[in-house]
Design an enzyme around this catalytic site. Structure first.
Site, PDB file in Angstrom:
ATOM      1  N   TRP A   1      -5.474  -7.176   3.167  1.00 13.62           N
ATOM      2  CA  TRP A   1      -4.491  -6.703   4.157  1.00 13.62           C
ATOM      3  C   TRP A   1      -5.012  -5.498   4.900  1.00 13.62           C
ATOM      4  CZ3 TRP A   1      -1.581 -10.102   6.044  1.00 13.62           C
ATOM      5  CH2 TRP A   1      -1.063 -11.130   5.258  1.00 13.62           C
TER       6      TRP A   1
ATOM      7  N   ASP B   1       1.186   0.776   4.900  1.00 14.93           N
ATOM      8  CA  ASP B   1       1.736  -0.574   4.783  1.00 14.93           C
ATOM      9  C   ASP B   1       2.275  -0.704   3.362  1.00 14.93           C
ATOM     10  OD1 ASP B   1       2.241  -3.271   4.479  1.00 14.93           O
ATOM     11  OD2 ASP B   1       0.271  -3.953   5.177  1.00 14.93           O
TER      12      ASP B   1
ATOM     13  N   LYS C   1       8.859  -9.846   0.948  1.00 17.60           N
ATOM     14  CA  LYS C   1       8.288  -9.657  -0.374  1.00 17.60           C
ATOM     15  C   LYS C   1       9.353  -9.110  -1.335  1.00 17.60           C
ATOM     16  CE  LYS C   1       4.567 -10.748   1.783  1.00 17.60           C
ATOM     17  NZ  LYS C   1       3.541  -9.896   2.336  1.00 17.60           N
TER      18      LYS C   1
HETATM   19  C1  LIG Z   1       2.570 -10.086   3.527  1.00 21.07           C
HETATM   20  C2  LIG Z   1       1.853  -8.847   3.954  1.00 21.07           C
HETATM   21  C3  LIG Z   1       1.545  -8.586   5.298  1.00 21.07           C
HETATM   22  C4  LIG Z   1       1.832  -9.576   6.419  1.00 21.07           C
HETATM   23  O1  LIG Z   1       3.155  -9.773   6.597  1.00 21.07           O
HETATM   24  P1  LIG Z   1       3.702 -10.781   7.724  1.00 21.07           P
HETATM   25  O2  LIG Z   1       5.155 -10.530   7.675  1.00 21.07           O
HETATM   26  O3  LIG Z   1       3.301 -12.162   7.320  1.00 21.07           O
HETATM   27  O4  LIG Z   1       3.097 -10.387   9.013  1.00 21.07           O
HETATM   28  C5  LIG Z   1       0.911  -7.408   5.592  1.00 21.07           C
HETATM   29  N1  LIG Z   1       0.595  -6.510   4.641  1.00 21.07           N
HETATM   30  C6  LIG Z   1       0.874  -6.732   3.339  1.00 21.07           C
HETATM   31  C7  LIG Z   1       0.504  -5.709   2.331  1.00 21.07           C
HETATM   32  C8  LIG Z   1       1.516  -7.910   2.961  1.00 21.07           C
HETATM   33  O5  LIG Z   1       1.797  -8.131   1.662  1.00 21.07           O
END
Ligand SMILES: *Cc1c(COP(=O)(O)O)cnc(C)c1O
Length: 360
Positions: A102, A172, A196
């Site tokens: 990521w 993030d 998530k």
């Molecule tokens: C799932 C995830 C993303 C991407 O998320 P989307 O909603 O599919 O764009 C980005 N960073 C992390 C750490 C993730 O777990």
């Protein structure tokens, strides 16, 4: 009661009481005669749902008045591009620490907008650790410094907040959102997708320090401007109303569980049990440094990968689903977000021990 335990990395399992409540309110939300999906986003019913979700999140995370909460769309991935567009001036460099898949995607997206300094990377160690902070080459003139607090694929999590002095720290937190306490005041911006740990896909949440809103590059279209969204209280256009409503129900559920502090204690216990089971066996293994092993996403491999298929099939017949690892790492991955009860982790461990006995 549902029979299965769902270990999906995302979209992930939601707390059963939340789904039950949403089902009850599906046809008629609080006597309004309408489903939340059918309401005008400018009407009083939805406006109260919107405000309530925001207030609950502010309470749960102890968000200081200095920071705004934005409900956006486009997932965390759209944030990868919005960050440089909104926080870095043209030609200004940005710092990123690369700890996994990521981080890499965030870096690649930032490069479309200007120079990126990768201040540290664990790629040569196959993303099994966080490079020691003393080794980071942070740029004091960077527009911001970015970390991915929990690498959902590699299972690497920060349990400290790096000091970046006057450079705003951007994080993030998609897959660790609300799983543990965060001192929001230490961050310039925190963001994550909802699917998530918070609610259904379709909603991304940004928590931004107000003074950063004015950095937006001139000419940025309003839908990609934090300032425009903040000025409109996340109602610049039709927001993802049902996803925000569901997030509000999850926040309410979490408050009922005792809040973030209580869920953090439970998350620690769940993760410790699973890592212990892995470490005590010579059949299962996890490659991540013990001091940064994720509490949310736990990848593990079997000593003999020709048994992977049998492991997954057996898991399914024991009502343990979505354990297949990410294609880039292989093996298994157990995502044990807030909605995964302790009993689910115990059921997985029991199955793992059983499988090892019969197959190893
Ligand atoms: C799932 C995830 C993303 C991407 O998320 P989307 O909603 O599919 O764009 C980005 N960073 C992390 C750490 C993730 O777990």
């Amino acid at each position: 009661m549902r029979k299965i335990f769902n270990f999906s990395a995302g979209p992930a399992a939601l707390p059963e009481p939340v789904l039950t409540k949403a089902a009850k309110q599906m046809l008629d939300w609080q006597g309004s005669g309408q489903s939340v999906m059918e309401m005008s986003h400018r009407g009083e019913h939805y406006m109260s749902i919107h405000a309530d979700a925001q207030q609950r999140l502010r309470r749960l995370m102890n968000i200081p008045d200095s920071h705004k909460v934005l409900f956006l769309q486009g997932g965390a991935t759209q944030q990868f591009a919005m960050l440089p567009m909104n926080l870095a001036s043209t030609g200004q460099s940005v710092d990123y620490v690369n700890t996994g898949q990521w981080s890499k995607k965030a870096i690649a997206a930032a490069r479309d907008f200007g120079p990126v300094n990768v201040a540290a990377t664990s790629e040569s160690d196959n993303f099994t650790n966080i490079p020691p902070v003393e080794s980071w080459s942070l740029d004091p003139d960077a527009a911001y410094a970015h970390i991915c607090v929990n690498e959902t694929i590699g299972g690497v999590e920060y349990f400290f907040t790096p000091e970046t002095n006057n450079v705003p720290l951007v994080a993030d937190i998609s897959s660790t959102f609300l799983s543990r306490q965060v001192d929001v005041s230490r961050y310039g911006l925190i963001y994550g997708g909802a699917q998530k740990n918070i609610g259904p896909a379709g909603l991304a949440i940004v928590i931004i320090r107000e003074d950063l809103l004015d950095r937006v590059r001139p000419g940025t279209t309003s839908m990609l401007s934090y300032k425009a969204h903040a000025d409109a209280d996340s109602m610049l256009n039709t927001p993802p109303t049902f996803a925000i409503y569901m997030a509000g129900l999850v926040f309410e559920w979490l408050e009922g569980q005792g809040g973030v502090q209580a869920i953090e204690a439970l998350n620690k216990e769940k993760a410790a049990l699973l890592y212990q089971a892995i470490d005590n066996s010579s059949f299962y293994s996890n490659p991540v440094d013990p001091d940064c092993r994720s509490r949310m996403n736990i990848p593990f491999t079997l000593a003999d990968d020709s048994l992977d298929k049998a492991f997954l099939a057996g898991a399914e017949s024991n009502h343990l689903i979505q354990l297949k690892g990410h294609r880039s790492v292989g093996g298994m991955r157990a995502s044990i977000y807030n909605a995964m009860p302790l009993a689910g982790v115990q059921a997985l461990i029991d199955y793992m021990l059983d499988f090892e006995k019969t197959k190893a």
